[in-house]
Design an enzyme around this catalytic site. Sequence first.
Site, PDB file in Angstrom:
ATOM      1  N   ASP A 458      43.869  59.800  20.957  1.00  0.00           N
ATOM      2  CA  ASP A 458      44.352  59.593  22.320  1.00  0.00           C
ATOM      3  C   ASP A 458      43.668  58.401  22.967  1.00  0.00           C
ATOM      4  O   ASP A 458      44.277  57.613  23.678  1.00  0.00           O
ATOM      5  CB  ASP A 458      44.128  60.849  23.163  1.00  0.00           C
ATOM      6  CG  ASP A 458      42.656  61.257  23.235  1.00  0.00           C
ATOM      7  OD1 ASP A 458      41.930  61.007  22.258  1.00  0.00           O
ATOM      8  OD2 ASP A 458      42.245  61.843  24.251  1.00  0.00           O
ATOM      9  N   ASP A 463      34.128  60.796  25.474  1.00  0.00           N
ATOM     10  CA  ASP A 463      33.731  61.938  24.636  1.00  0.00           C
ATOM     11  C   ASP A 463      34.955  62.758  24.239  1.00  0.00           C
ATOM     12  O   ASP A 463      35.059  63.942  24.526  1.00  0.00           O
ATOM     13  CB  ASP A 463      32.707  62.805  25.377  1.00  0.00           C
ATOM     14  CG  ASP A 463      33.199  63.300  26.735  1.00  0.00           C
ATOM     15  OD1 ASP A 463      34.295  62.860  27.172  1.00  0.00           O
ATOM     16  OD2 ASP A 463      32.505  64.123  27.356  1.00  0.00           O
ATOM     17  N   GLU A 464      35.892  62.110  23.569  1.00  0.00           N
ATOM     18  CA  GLU A 464      37.137  62.773  23.159  1.00  0.00           C
ATOM     19  C   GLU A 464      37.586  62.161  21.840  1.00  0.00           C
ATOM     20  O   GLU A 464      37.236  62.645  20.787  1.00  0.00           O
ATOM     21  CB  GLU A 464      38.198  62.620  24.258  1.00  0.00           C
ATOM     22  CG  GLU A 464      39.362  63.572  24.095  1.00  0.00           C
ATOM     23  CD  GLU A 464      40.160  63.712  25.385  1.00  0.00           C
ATOM     24  OE1 GLU A 464      41.218  64.337  25.330  1.00  0.00           O
ATOM     25  OE2 GLU A 464      39.726  63.185  26.443  1.00  0.00           O
ATOM     26  N   GLU A 737      45.846  55.234  30.221  1.00  0.00           N
ATOM     27  CA  GLU A 737      46.180  56.655  30.226  1.00  0.00           C
ATOM     28  C   GLU A 737      47.000  57.019  31.458  1.00  0.00           C
ATOM     29  O   GLU A 737      48.003  57.729  31.367  1.00  0.00           O
ATOM     30  CB  GLU A 737      44.896  57.488  30.199  1.00  0.00           C
ATOM     31  CG  GLU A 737      45.120  58.987  30.233  1.00  0.00           C
ATOM     32  CD  GLU A 737      43.826  59.768  30.121  1.00  0.00           C
ATOM     33  OE1 GLU A 737      43.878  60.932  29.703  1.00  0.00           O
ATOM     34  OE2 GLU A 737      42.757  59.204  30.454  1.00  0.00           O
TER      35      GLU A 737
END
Length: 872
Positions: A458, A463-464, A737
């Site tokens: 994504d 932190d993903e 995003e």
Amino acid sequence: MALSISEVSFEHHRTALGIGESAPRISWRFDGHVSDWWQSAYDIEVNRGGHTQTFHSNSSDSVLVPWPGEPLESGEEATVRVRSFCPHRHANTAWSEPVTVEPGLLTPEDWQNAEAIVSDRETEVNATHRPIYFRKDFSLDEEVLSARLYITALGLYEARLNGQRVGDRVLAPGWQSYNHRHEYNTYNVTDLIQRGENAISITVGEGWYAGRLAWLGSRNIWGDTLGVLSLLSVTTANGTRTFIPSDDTWQSSTGPIISSEIYDGEVYDSTQEIQGWDSPGFNATGWFGTHAVKFNKTVLAAPDAPPVQRIKERKLENVFSSASGKTVLDFGQNLVGWLRVRVKGPKGSSISFIHTEVMENGEVATRPLRTAKATDNITLSGADQEWEPSFTFHGFRYVQVDGWPEETELNTNSITAIVVNTDMEETGYFHCSNPLLNKLHENIIWSMRGNFLSIPTDCPQRDERLGWTGDIHAFARTANFIYNTAGFLRGWLKDAYKEQLENNYAPPYVVPNMLGVNPARSIWGDVIVAVPWDLFQTYGDEAMLREQYPGAQAWIDKGVLRNEVNLWNRSAEQFGDWLDPLAPPDSPGEATTSSSLVSDAYLIHSTELLANISSYLSLSENAEKYARDRTNLTRLFQSAWISKNGTVANETQTGLTLPLYFNLFAKPEHYTSAAIRLTNIIAQNKYKVGTGFAGTHILGHALSKYDEADTFYKMLLNEEVPGWLYQVIMNGTTTWERWDSMLPNGSINPGEMTSFNHYAVGSVGSWMHENIGGLSPAEPGWRRFNVDVRPGGGLTSAEARFLSPYGLVQAKWVIVDGGKKKGCDELFKLAVTVPANSEAIVSLPGQPVRGRSRESSVVVRSGVHHFERCLT
């Protein structure tokens, strides 16, 4: 230009060393502009161990044709050439250049007695794992004829032989659902091995395997110890094969990499470098031993995707001071990768590098990173040195530098940004007369590069960095044009299916799944049907479609949570039209369109796709069943969501787009009136985007379907937020995003989820390719393709190119003054390039030029074709 075979490939591998297929299908592309050329037969020549066979086939197929001989064995090399014939003998191709193919280790037994080994050094289980250095000396008594290294890691690895780095992969073996499919890599290391004394050395970092993942801070998801599994196979001049496996005779230690984490970056201490540790004869006194751990070799798999590699270098564009006086580097482009540093400074002094995507209030903006530190730290040796991190990556344009030594000038010679992503072949090109649209398309490509790193993520910075299924569902149609994603997405889909079976038949939100069991949700779950279908449209790979069919069936038959009438259960939580522009910054799921309406519409669409897939796979009973289900579900949808006069319960951009595009209305006149209402809603919204994840990627296609491309042109060219060009005029260099990740005043959206590198809204690229560029497949695999340009938006020219499985496809058009001779004010001129063994369906806008091009649609075979039409 004479026709030739430009490339021969195996399965979807351009480099076919260590592949996982013993009988790989073969494809070849054509190069050259020969008119009306159609293949009638082909020869495939296969050389195995000095013995050559030629196989002839009277077939027009040139994509994914069957392997002609006996299957190859593990590690067996074959050399292949191809030539094609057409009915006109003089136009036959010459033999292609020879290409080699070699399977890797196809069975667990082929790994001989290699074991997964870990260090005897004690480590803290719930802490960051310090990288481990492994090594072993060995000797060879004969001259080396050939050598292969087969290797993977419990973590990420870098291998060296006799002091030389093995290969150019980085972050290997990448990220997979390791319990189901753990990739290994194959290297030709013949030139790195010598007669006499040798040393193999491997560094392993925690990577995704054992590192911290996601915002909850989970770590050790697949294992809590770093290790390596490798087999070095050497054939000497006398024909003897010697194996050097990973086992408990290896030694281990720690070194200068103190930590190297996906989110937090790398800490490197040059003063702890171990000279000669990777060379023969090193004195390993004080090193630890190793021991074997349990490892299931049946999950080992050769990669489907190309490797992750250093792809580009980006020069430093500017060095400036932040508002507080900090030194900041600007590379002019939001990218994914890391820095290469050439520096000399006092021994023991340290430099830190903080990576961010944007600036805010004159400082590097770290808030969007959330808990990710995105910081590299190097302690200097005192000598001239060059350094790059090993097991981390960052999403950044700006870097704050602290502690840079006076001894080295901070400039383009000392700092370079290294762009890293999966090395897919770039297949798509787009350019038009509007520079803002060109910049938008460039931004879409940069976001795809950054987020196609081992898996489709994504975002690449906070932190993903997870494989969210909804994002790739929206973007696959665009992605498949820009890059060759056939192998990349095929491997990821294998993981998606395995994870689905462990998640109550529902594809999890992220793949690989590190969130645990999660409930079924539409769109995200529908990925298991839609992405294989999109891949099939581009590459025509029926084998991929067949291996994904059980997952598609399981989702529709068992995974969807149904209510009493077989639509979605109304109590099921849904992401719905995620990131609807009107959703609050802190609640992106609060869309203006009912999540149940969205879910029901996608259920019907996925059921229809499953019926189509069943038909292509010659599963006629299933095709009939799912077609009936689709008809019944459509009636139920109409009862639930559409009034008798054709009004939708949610008259929003998404609420109208879905039934228009998925054909969910009951009467023909309902489509006409709904399309008018959709365009009115868009106009009332000042041509701003009003869709989230559910509607954005199909909004333009829905409008074009009902001859409203002009409306979408106005949306596409709108420079206000929410809109695509707003991001461009705000100096974005990737797609964001949120439509307003950065607010007009230059401050960052206050929402917790605010990334400047997400590819989902870049799904508009497919509309640009198919409507401005005019190119789309007319049948799976591009053997027949459409050229259907929709001029508009004030554009005066455009060009789109696509490197199809058959060769280069191109559409190039321009609008000029027709003059009195042509009898029109605006003359549309189109040039179409059709590769050999394929054909194009060319649809022409406007009215015929006097006495010419009277047909509005024409089918043409290979060659370059020119067309003219009057627009006014």
